[in-house]
Scaffold this active site. Structure first.
Site, PDB file in Angstrom:
ATOM      1  N   ASP A   1       0.811  -1.217   0.000  1.00 40.40           N
ATOM      2  CA  ASP A   1       0.000   0.000   0.000  1.00 40.40           C
ATOM      3  C   ASP A   1       0.847   1.270   0.000  1.00 40.40           C
ATOM      4  O   ASP A   1       0.456   2.281   0.586  1.00 40.40           O
ATOM      5  CB  ASP A   1      -0.970   0.025   1.206  1.00 40.40           C
ATOM      6  CG  ASP A   1      -1.792  -1.240   1.289  1.00 40.40           C
ATOM      7  OD1 ASP A   1      -2.280  -1.685   0.235  1.00 40.40           O
ATOM      8  OD2 ASP A   1      -1.930  -1.800   2.395  1.00 40.40           O
TER       9      ASP A   1
ATOM     10  N   LYS B   1       2.067   2.102  -5.247  1.00 44.65           N
ATOM     11  CA  LYS B   1       2.799   1.629  -6.425  1.00 44.65           C
ATOM     12  C   LYS B   1       2.011   1.812  -7.709  1.00 44.65           C
ATOM     13  O   LYS B   1       2.568   2.113  -8.758  1.00 44.65           O
ATOM     14  CB  LYS B   1       3.150   0.140  -6.258  1.00 44.65           C
ATOM     15  CG  LYS B   1       4.069  -0.141  -5.088  1.00 44.65           C
ATOM     16  CD  LYS B   1       4.369  -1.612  -4.946  1.00 44.65           C
ATOM     17  CE  LYS B   1       3.216  -2.443  -4.424  1.00 44.65           C
ATOM     18  NZ  LYS B   1       2.780  -2.156  -3.053  1.00 44.65           N
ATOM     19  N   GLY B   2       0.683   1.634  -7.612  1.00 46.08           N
ATOM     20  CA  GLY B   2      -0.166   1.717  -8.812  1.00 46.08           C
ATOM     21  C   GLY B   2      -0.027   3.058  -9.506  1.00 46.08           C
ATOM     22  O   GLY B   2       0.093   3.130 -10.724  1.00 46.08           O
TER      23      GLY B   2
ATOM     24  N   ASN C   1      -5.276 -10.501  -3.869  1.00 48.29           N
ATOM     25  CA  ASN C   1      -5.086  -9.868  -2.555  1.00 48.29           C
ATOM     26  C   ASN C   1      -4.568  -8.442  -2.725  1.00 48.29           C
ATOM     27  O   ASN C   1      -4.697  -7.606  -1.848  1.00 48.29           O
ATOM     28  CB  ASN C   1      -4.115 -10.690  -1.679  1.00 48.29           C
ATOM     29  CG  ASN C   1      -2.812 -11.043  -2.381  1.00 48.29           C
ATOM     30  OD1 ASN C   1      -2.677 -10.878  -3.577  1.00 48.29           O
ATOM     31  ND2 ASN C   1      -1.865 -11.562  -1.628  1.00 48.29           N
TER      32      ASN C   1
ATOM     33  N   GLY D   1      -4.246  -4.630  -4.373  1.00 49.78           N
ATOM     34  CA  GLY D   1      -5.224  -3.642  -4.812  1.00 49.78           C
ATOM     35  C   GLY D   1      -4.510  -2.382  -5.221  1.00 49.78           C
ATOM     36  O   GLY D   1      -3.779  -1.798  -4.431  1.00 49.78           O
ATOM     37  N   HIS D   2      -4.635  -2.009  -6.481  1.00 47.91           N
ATOM     38  CA  HIS D   2      -4.011  -0.779  -6.970  1.00 47.91           C
ATOM     39  C   HIS D   2      -5.106   0.189  -7.372  1.00 47.91           C
ATOM     40  O   HIS D   2      -5.999  -0.183  -8.114  1.00 47.91           O
ATOM     41  CB  HIS D   2      -3.150  -1.056  -8.204  1.00 47.91           C
ATOM     42  CG  HIS D   2      -1.923  -1.845  -7.907  1.00 47.91           C
ATOM     43  ND1 HIS D   2      -1.164  -2.419  -8.889  1.00 47.91           N
ATOM     44  CD2 HIS D   2      -1.316  -2.139  -6.751  1.00 47.91           C
ATOM     45  CE1 HIS D   2      -0.141  -3.042  -8.336  1.00 47.91           C
ATOM     46  NE2 HIS D   2      -0.217  -2.890  -7.037  1.00 47.91           N
TER      47      HIS D   2
ATOM     48  N   GLN E   1       2.034  -6.016  -3.021  1.00 45.84           N
ATOM     49  CA  GLN E   1       2.400  -6.076  -1.598  1.00 45.84           C
ATOM     50  C   GLN E   1       3.748  -5.353  -1.370  1.00 45.84           C
ATOM     51  O   GLN E   1       4.030  -4.403  -2.062  1.00 45.84           O
ATOM     52  CB  GLN E   1       2.438  -7.518  -1.081  1.00 45.84           C
ATOM     53  CG  GLN E   1       1.059  -8.160  -0.982  1.00 45.84           C
ATOM     54  CD  GLN E   1       0.605  -8.871  -2.243  1.00 45.84           C
ATOM     55  OE1 GLN E   1       1.381  -9.509  -2.911  1.00 45.84           O
ATOM     56  NE2 GLN E   1      -0.670  -8.781  -2.566  1.00 45.84           N
TER      57      GLN E   1
ATOM     58  N   THR F   1      -7.727  -1.257  -0.142  1.00 45.25           N
ATOM     59  CA  THR F   1      -8.409  -1.284  -1.446  1.00 45.25           C
ATOM     60  C   THR F   1      -9.155  -2.601  -1.626  1.00 45.25           C
ATOM     61  O   THR F   1     -10.215  -2.655  -2.230  1.00 45.25           O
ATOM     62  CB  THR F   1      -7.370  -1.169  -2.591  1.00 45.25           C
ATOM     63  OG1 THR F   1      -6.429  -0.165  -2.249  1.00 45.25           O
ATOM     64  CG2 THR F   1      -8.003  -0.845  -3.913  1.00 45.25           C
TER      65      THR F   1
ATOM     66  N   LEU G   1       3.475  12.404   0.576  1.00 45.72           N
ATOM     67  CA  LEU G   1       4.118  13.409   1.437  1.00 45.72           C
ATOM     68  C   LEU G   1       3.087  14.436   1.909  1.00 45.72           C
ATOM     69  O   LEU G   1       3.172  14.949   3.022  1.00 45.72           O
ATOM     70  CB  LEU G   1       5.252  14.103   0.658  1.00 45.72           C
ATOM     71  CG  LEU G   1       6.107  15.053   1.483  1.00 45.72           C
ATOM     72  CD1 LEU G   1       6.896  14.309   2.563  1.00 45.72           C
ATOM     73  CD2 LEU G   1       7.074  15.843   0.601  1.00 45.72           C
TER      74      LEU G   1
ATOM     75  N   VAL H   1       2.543  13.950  -4.307  1.00 46.09           N
ATOM     76  CA  VAL H   1       1.895  14.838  -3.331  1.00 46.09           C
ATOM     77  C   VAL H   1       0.371  14.836  -3.479  1.00 46.09           C
ATOM     78  O   VAL H   1      -0.297  15.813  -3.152  1.00 46.09           O
ATOM     79  CB  VAL H   1       2.457  16.282  -3.441  1.00 46.09           C
ATOM     80  CG1 VAL H   1       3.876  16.342  -2.912  1.00 46.09           C
ATOM     81  CG2 VAL H   1       2.402  16.796  -4.885  1.00 46.09           C
TER      82      VAL H   1
END
Ligand code: IMP
Length: 424
Positions: A13, A16-17, A38, A40-41, A223, A298, A331, A413
């Site tokens: 989480d 990354k997506g 498992n 979620g993006h 993950q 997600t 951030l 951001v």
């Protein structure tokens, strides 16, 4: 040129997506190499929000071939729902390829996942209940069914019946659940096979051919490093290898194919499920981070546990993955504190650890050693130049870079594509 791996440096989480989506213009292919639904993006494209569990985030770009590699465990029902959902919103899914060697998540895996967790009681892992652990367990014990088996329904039935012989005993005798019937599963999976057949292929061959042509292939980890079956906070981990090395095994490429490894680092830390979390904030500060950061799963909708940034974790992730660069995400969520803490060590029985300790007892029982830095209150959401960030935010980032020993190349951001700052 390049094989680029993108991994999560924490417990997943990390955002990354969005980064995959952002770099997509430079990519010809995006490959998922481990995990299953498992993951979620969430990707925000204009005013549309897309949530992916199995399909690589690159699917929104017509020029990108998306690959579900052999290392993934595929629940075909979920995959078809995701494909249908995308098609109904006008997204072309023709360029999705599925490895014939990927393992299938079967209906009994889902039930066993839940049953195992129940049995563990207080010691439960807090899984996503998607059948991931049982599917990988069958793969390793060589009783799994693979995507290619769906294309030969006689073989499928034979393997299924062998598996059910054992699974039904376990389900009925240990867990007191109903047994599964082969006929129903065969019928369901035959219809999944019809829908998915045109996507199923030898993806390792195609990924390698794409690299041979000098094209850019992006290996998208799901993950994160601390959920890795070998390198994570075992047993509170997932059952696959999200680390960079997993990309080679899970996509069928050799290590020499990897040129860059990008680590995604959230500006603070979160985790879902059970397990140790040294910098966890079980207080109002943690709640403020959760609310501002929208820290809810997600896949499961569960509230995520939140805590301060932990430099030991970043250094560990850098070591395990050979990170070449990092991206700091979210951030903006920290734009609310007078002071911000950074964990620079763990204290256990009078000893200070500055590397992530190998012994779980220490990770469970240590006290974080913090360094306090100035916070900032200004909104960062419209900033696009590094120099325009508040000085305190720049100092925070410089400290992360220094403690992690890896250069920051991008800072996110906000959830939108344009909310990104490139750093030299
Ligand atoms: P499983 O992968 O469902 O077996 O769950 C094992 C552990 O990994 C649990 O703590 C889950 O919460 C965690 N986990 C699995 N997938 C993700 C993810 O995509 N993000 C964050 N945590 C995850």
């Amino acid at each position: 040129m390049p094989g680029i791996v993108l991994i999560g440096t924490q417990w997943g989480d990390e955002g990354k997506g969005k980064i995959t989506d952002l770099l997509a213009n430079q990519m010809d292919m995006v490959v998922r190499y481990q995990g299953g639904d498992n993951a979620g993006h969430t990707v925000i494209n204009g005013d549309q929000e897309f949530r992916f569990h199995l399909i690589p985030s690159g699917i929104l770009y017509p020029h990108i071939t998306c690959v579900i590699g052999n290392g993934v465990v595929v629940n075909p029902k979920v995959l078809i729902e995701e494909l249908d959902g995308l098609e109904s919103r006008g997204v072309c899914v023709d360029k999705l390829l599925i490895s014939c060697n990927a393992h299938l998540v079967m209906p009994y895996h889902l039930v066993l996942d839940g049953a195992c967790e129940l049995k563990l009681g207080k010691a439960k892992i807090g899984t996503t209940h998607k059948g991931i652990g049982p599917a990988y367990a069958d793969k390793i014990s060589r009783t799994g069914l693979r995507v290619q088996d769906m294309l030969d329904i006689k073989i499928f039935r034979k393997k299924l019946e062998a598996a059910l012989n054992e699974k039904n005993e376990i389900l009925t005798k240990i867990y007191n659940f109903e047994p599964f019937e082969a006929d129903k599963i065969v019928a369901d999976y035959s219809s999944y096979a019809k829908r998915l057949e045109k996507h199923i292929t030898d993806t390792s061959l195609i990924v390698n051919q794409t690299l041979d042509k000098g094209k850019n292939v992006f290996f998208e980890g799901a993950q994160g490093t601390l959920l890795d079956i070998d390198h994570g906070t075992y047993p509170f981990v997932t059952s696959s290898s999200p680390v960079a090395g997993g990309a080679c095994v899970g996509a069928g490429v050799g290590p020499k194919r990897i040129d860059r490894v990008i680590g995604v680092v959230k500006a603070y830390v979160t985790r879902v499920g059970s397990g140790p979390f040294p910098t966890e904030l079980d207080d109002k500060v943690g709640e403020r981070i959760r609310e501002k950061g929208g820290e809810y799963g997600t896949t499961t909708g569960r509230p995520r546990r939140c805590g301060w940034f932990d430099a030991l974790i970043l250094r560990y992730a850098s070591r395990i993955n050979s990170l070449t660069e990092i991206v700091v995400t979210k951030l903006d969520v920290l734009s609310q504190f007078e002071k911000i803490k950074i964990c620079v060590g763990y204290e256990y029985k009078g000893k200070i650890y500055d590397n992530f300790p190998p012994h779980q007892t220490i990770v469970h029982k240590c006290k974080p050693v913090y360094e306090e830095v100035d916070g900032w209150k200004e909104s960062l959401e419209d900033i696009t130049d590094y120099g325009d960030l508040p000085k305190a935010a720049q100092k925070y980032l410089a400290r992360i870079e220094e403690l992690g020993g890896v250069p920051i190349k991008m800072i996110s951001v906000g959830p939108k594509r344009k909310q990104i700052i490139f750093k030299n």
